[in-house]
Design a protein around this motif. Structure first.
Motif, PDB file in Angstrom:
ATOM      1  N   ALA A  31       0.770  -1.244   0.000  1.00  0.00           N
ATOM      2  CA  ALA A  31       0.000   0.000   0.000  1.00  0.00           C
ATOM      3  C   ALA A  31       0.800   1.293   0.000  1.00  0.00           C
ATOM      4  CB  ALA A  31      -0.936  -0.004   1.217  1.00  0.00           C
ATOM      5  N   ALA A  32       2.094   1.237   0.196  1.00  0.00           N
ATOM      6  CA  ALA A  32       2.876   2.477   0.262  1.00  0.00           C
ATOM      7  C   ALA A  32       3.209   2.976  -1.134  1.00  0.00           C
ATOM      8  CB  ALA A  32       4.166   2.234   1.051  1.00  0.00           C
ATOM      9  N   PRO A  33       3.582   4.242  -1.249  1.00  0.00           N
ATOM     10  CA  PRO A  33       4.013   4.755  -2.554  1.00  0.00           C
ATOM     11  C   PRO A  33       5.203   3.951  -3.086  1.00  0.00           C
ATOM     12  CG  PRO A  33       3.728   6.558  -0.997  1.00  0.00           C
ATOM     13  CD  PRO A  33       3.613   5.283  -0.211  1.00  0.00           C
ATOM     14  N   ALA A  34       5.359   3.948  -4.383  1.00  0.00           N
ATOM     15  CA  ALA A  34       6.467   3.213  -5.009  1.00  0.00           C
ATOM     16  C   ALA A  34       7.794   3.668  -4.423  1.00  0.00           C
ATOM     17  CB  ALA A  34       6.452   3.446  -6.516  1.00  0.00           C
ATOM     18  N   GLY A  35       8.687   2.719  -4.227  1.00  0.00           N
ATOM     19  CA  GLY A  35      10.014   3.040  -3.728  1.00  0.00           C
ATOM     20  C   GLY A  35      10.072   3.364  -2.249  1.00  0.00           C
ATOM     21  N   ALA A  36       9.062   2.974  -1.481  1.00  0.00           N
ATOM     22  CA  ALA A  36       9.029   3.285  -0.053  1.00  0.00           C
ATOM     23  C   ALA A  36       9.928   2.333   0.736  1.00  0.00           C
ATOM     24  CB  ALA A  36       7.597   3.212   0.466  1.00  0.00           C
ATOM     25  N   TRP A  37      10.436   2.850   1.851  1.00  0.00           N
ATOM     26  CA  TRP A  37      11.321   2.109   2.753  1.00  0.00           C
ATOM     27  C   TRP A  37      10.901   2.351   4.199  1.00  0.00           C
ATOM     28  CZ3 TRP A  37      15.825  -0.518   1.043  1.00  0.00           C
ATOM     29  CH2 TRP A  37      16.177  -0.317  -0.298  1.00  0.00           C
ATOM     30  N   LEU A  38      10.994   1.325   5.019  1.00  0.00           N
ATOM     31  CA  LEU A  38      10.876   1.463   6.470  1.00  0.00           C
ATOM     32  C   LEU A  38      12.252   1.880   6.980  1.00  0.00           C
ATOM     33  CD1 LEU A  38       9.293   1.037   9.141  1.00  0.00           C
ATOM     34  CD2 LEU A  38      10.081  -1.349   9.076  1.00  0.00           C
TER      35      LEU A  38
ATOM     36  N   ASP B  55       0.362  14.455   2.124  1.00  0.00           N
ATOM     37  CA  ASP B  55      -0.754  14.117   2.990  1.00  0.00           C
ATOM     38  C   ASP B  55      -1.693  13.108   2.329  1.00  0.00           C
ATOM     39  OD1 ASP B  55      -2.281  14.555   5.466  1.00  0.00           O
ATOM     40  OD2 ASP B  55      -3.772  15.445   4.112  1.00  0.00           O
ATOM     41  N   ARG B  56      -1.950  13.274   1.035  1.00  0.00           N
ATOM     42  CA  ARG B  56      -2.790  12.300   0.316  1.00  0.00           C
ATOM     43  C   ARG B  56      -2.162  10.913   0.359  1.00  0.00           C
ATOM     44  NH1 ARG B  56      -3.409  16.627  -3.181  1.00  0.00           N
ATOM     45  NH2 ARG B  56      -1.795  15.840  -4.612  1.00  0.00           N
ATOM     46  N   ALA B  57      -0.854  10.833   0.131  1.00  0.00           N
ATOM     47  CA  ALA B  57      -0.157   9.541   0.177  1.00  0.00           C
ATOM     48  C   ALA B  57      -0.245   8.936   1.577  1.00  0.00           C
ATOM     49  CB  ALA B  57       1.296   9.717  -0.252  1.00  0.00           C
ATOM     50  N   ALA B  58      -0.090   9.766   2.590  1.00  0.00           N
ATOM     51  CA  ALA B  58      -0.176   9.284   3.972  1.00  0.00           C
ATOM     52  C   ALA B  58      -1.582   8.782   4.298  1.00  0.00           C
ATOM     53  CB  ALA B  58       0.228  10.392   4.936  1.00  0.00           C
ATOM     54  N   ARG B  59      -2.601   9.480   3.815  1.00  0.00           N
ATOM     55  CA  ARG B  59      -3.980   9.041   4.067  1.00  0.00           C
ATOM     56  C   ARG B  59      -4.293   7.732   3.353  1.00  0.00           C
ATOM     57  NH1 ARG B  59      -7.289  12.942   2.034  1.00  0.00           N
ATOM     58  NH2 ARG B  59      -5.676  14.488   1.657  1.00  0.00           N
ATOM     59  N   ARG B  60      -3.773   7.559   2.124  1.00  0.00           N
ATOM     60  CA  ARG B  60      -3.973   6.286   1.402  1.00  0.00           C
ATOM     61  C   ARG B  60      -3.339   5.132   2.171  1.00  0.00           C
ATOM     62  NH1 ARG B  60      -3.147   9.522  -3.165  1.00  0.00           N
ATOM     63  NH2 ARG B  60      -0.924   9.006  -3.205  1.00  0.00           N
ATOM     64  N   LEU B  61      -2.140   5.349   2.678  1.00  0.00           N
ATOM     65  CA  LEU B  61      -1.460   4.300   3.436  1.00  0.00           C
ATOM     66  C   LEU B  61      -2.196   4.025   4.747  1.00  0.00           C
ATOM     67  CD1 LEU B  61       0.898   2.356   3.633  1.00  0.00           C
ATOM     68  CD2 LEU B  61       2.271   4.218   4.589  1.00  0.00           C
ATOM     69  N   ALA B  62      -2.643   5.055   5.423  1.00  0.00           N
ATOM     70  CA  ALA B  62      -3.390   4.881   6.671  1.00  0.00           C
ATOM     71  C   ALA B  62      -4.700   4.135   6.437  1.00  0.00           C
ATOM     72  CB  ALA B  62      -3.658   6.238   7.317  1.00  0.00           C
ATOM     73  N   ALA B  63      -5.342   4.363   5.300  1.00  0.00           N
ATOM     74  CA  ALA B  63      -6.587   3.657   4.989  1.00  0.00           C
ATOM     75  C   ALA B  63      -6.344   2.161   4.791  1.00  0.00           C
ATOM     76  CB  ALA B  63      -7.236   4.253   3.743  1.00  0.00           C
ATOM     77  N   ALA B  64      -5.163   1.802   4.317  1.00  0.00           N
ATOM     78  CA  ALA B  64      -4.829   0.391   4.113  1.00  0.00           C
ATOM     79  C   ALA B  64      -4.499  -0.300   5.433  1.00  0.00           C
ATOM     80  CB  ALA B  64      -3.649   0.267   3.151  1.00  0.00           C
ATOM     81  N   ALA B  65      -4.155   0.477   6.447  1.00  0.00           N
ATOM     82  CA  ALA B  65      -3.790  -0.069   7.759  1.00  0.00           C
ATOM     83  C   ALA B  65      -4.331   0.842   8.849  1.00  0.00           C
ATOM     84  CB  ALA B  65      -2.281  -0.190   7.852  1.00  0.00           C
ATOM     85  N   PRO B  66      -5.664   0.910   8.995  1.00  0.00           N
ATOM     86  CA  PRO B  66      -6.251   1.912   9.891  1.00  0.00           C
ATOM     87  C   PRO B  66      -5.923   1.726  11.371  1.00  0.00           C
ATOM     88  CG  PRO B  66      -7.927   0.409   9.100  1.00  0.00           C
ATOM     89  CD  PRO B  66      -6.667   0.097   8.333  1.00  0.00           C
ATOM     90  N   LEU B  67      -5.580   0.548  11.805  1.00  0.00           N
ATOM     91  CA  LEU B  67      -5.352   0.308  13.226  1.00  0.00           C
ATOM     92  C   LEU B  67      -3.879   0.069  13.549  1.00  0.00           C
ATOM     93  CD1 LEU B  67      -8.461  -1.948  13.910  1.00  0.00           C
ATOM     94  CD2 LEU B  67      -8.220   0.519  14.236  1.00  0.00           C
ATOM     95  N   THR B  68      -2.990   0.585  12.746  1.00  0.00           N
ATOM     96  CA  THR B  68      -1.567   0.357  12.958  1.00  0.00           C
ATOM     97  C   THR B  68      -1.127   0.983  14.278  1.00  0.00           C
ATOM     98  OG1 THR B  68      -1.171   0.341  10.592  1.00  0.00           O
ATOM     99  CG2 THR B  68       0.733   0.677  11.986  1.00  0.00           C
ATOM    100  N   ASP B  69      -0.490   0.166  15.098  1.00  0.00           N
ATOM    101  CA  ASP B  69       0.061   0.634  16.360  1.00  0.00           C
ATOM    102  C   ASP B  69       1.469   0.083  16.478  1.00  0.00           C
ATOM    103  OD1 ASP B  69       0.162   1.869  18.861  1.00  0.00           O
ATOM    104  OD2 ASP B  69      -0.412   0.000  19.854  1.00  0.00           O
TER     105      ASP B  69
END
Length: 189
Positions: free
Chosen positions: A28-35, A76-90
């Motif tokens: 779900a993250a933007p292309a080329g994303a890294w942790l 912010d749009r990219a962050a909201r898309r990622l948050a929607a894919a994992a709404p309960l991330t803790d």
């Protein structure tokens, strides 16, 4: 792969928070994303000191690079898309476009920041060498980028990276790390 890198990858692969987040990035993250950063050095230090996965994590830092739109709104749009894919991330996810750091860094930290050409270039400027880790999944497993190597993280050592005048950030991070992982040897700025 050198021995330190292989050992670090092995420790990361055994951490449930890291593997869950790497899978999310792939989906779900933007292309080329890294942790990056705390989720990684924290996972290694937790494994080496016998602490549970997730100990010490306040957020999951994920970086990407998109120079096509440097606006805060696009990030912010990219962050909201990622948050929607994992709404309960803790802990919560912090997604940042490294193409735009130079636009806000001075106001937040009081020093200039170079215009980057890739997300991974940001690691060159992290306040501590052990912090400068980035991971993502590839076809063969965990891909790890560590511009300063993995010796510091494996040896429970925090050393400053003086490429930017980040003394205040480094000292805040060092104080937090000292309370969470007292085994870590911390060099002064």
């Amino acid at each position: 792969m050198d021995r330190d890198l292989a050992e670090t990858v092995g420790l990361l692969a055994g951490d449930a928070v890291v593997t869950r987040t790497l899978n999310l990035i792939g989906e779900a993250a933007p292309a080329g994303a890294w942790l990056v950063s705390g989720a990684l050095y924290g996972a290694v230090w937790n494994a080496l000191t016998g602490r549970p996965a997730g100990h010490g994590l306040k957020d999951l830092d994920i970086i990407y690079f998109d120079a096509s739109d440097l606006s805060w709104e696009a990030e912010d749009r990219a962050a909201r898309r990622l948050a929607a894919a994992a709404p309960l991330t803790d802990p919560p996810i912090e997604l940042r476009n490294q193409a735009r750091v130079h636009l806000w860094y001075r106001a937040r930290f009081g020093a200039g920041y170079p215009r980057l050409t890739s997300a991974l270039r940001s690691l060159d400027y992290y306040p501590a060498t052990a912090q400068a880790l980035a991971a993502r999944l590839s076809r063969t497993g965990i891909e790890l980028h560590a511009p300063f190597g993995c010796a510091d993280v494996l040896n429970l050592r925090l050393r400053p990276n003086r490429r930017l005048p980040n003394a205040a950030s480094y000292e805040r991070k060092a104080a937090r790390i000292a309370t969470l992982w007292p085994e870590v040897g911390i060099e002064p700025w």
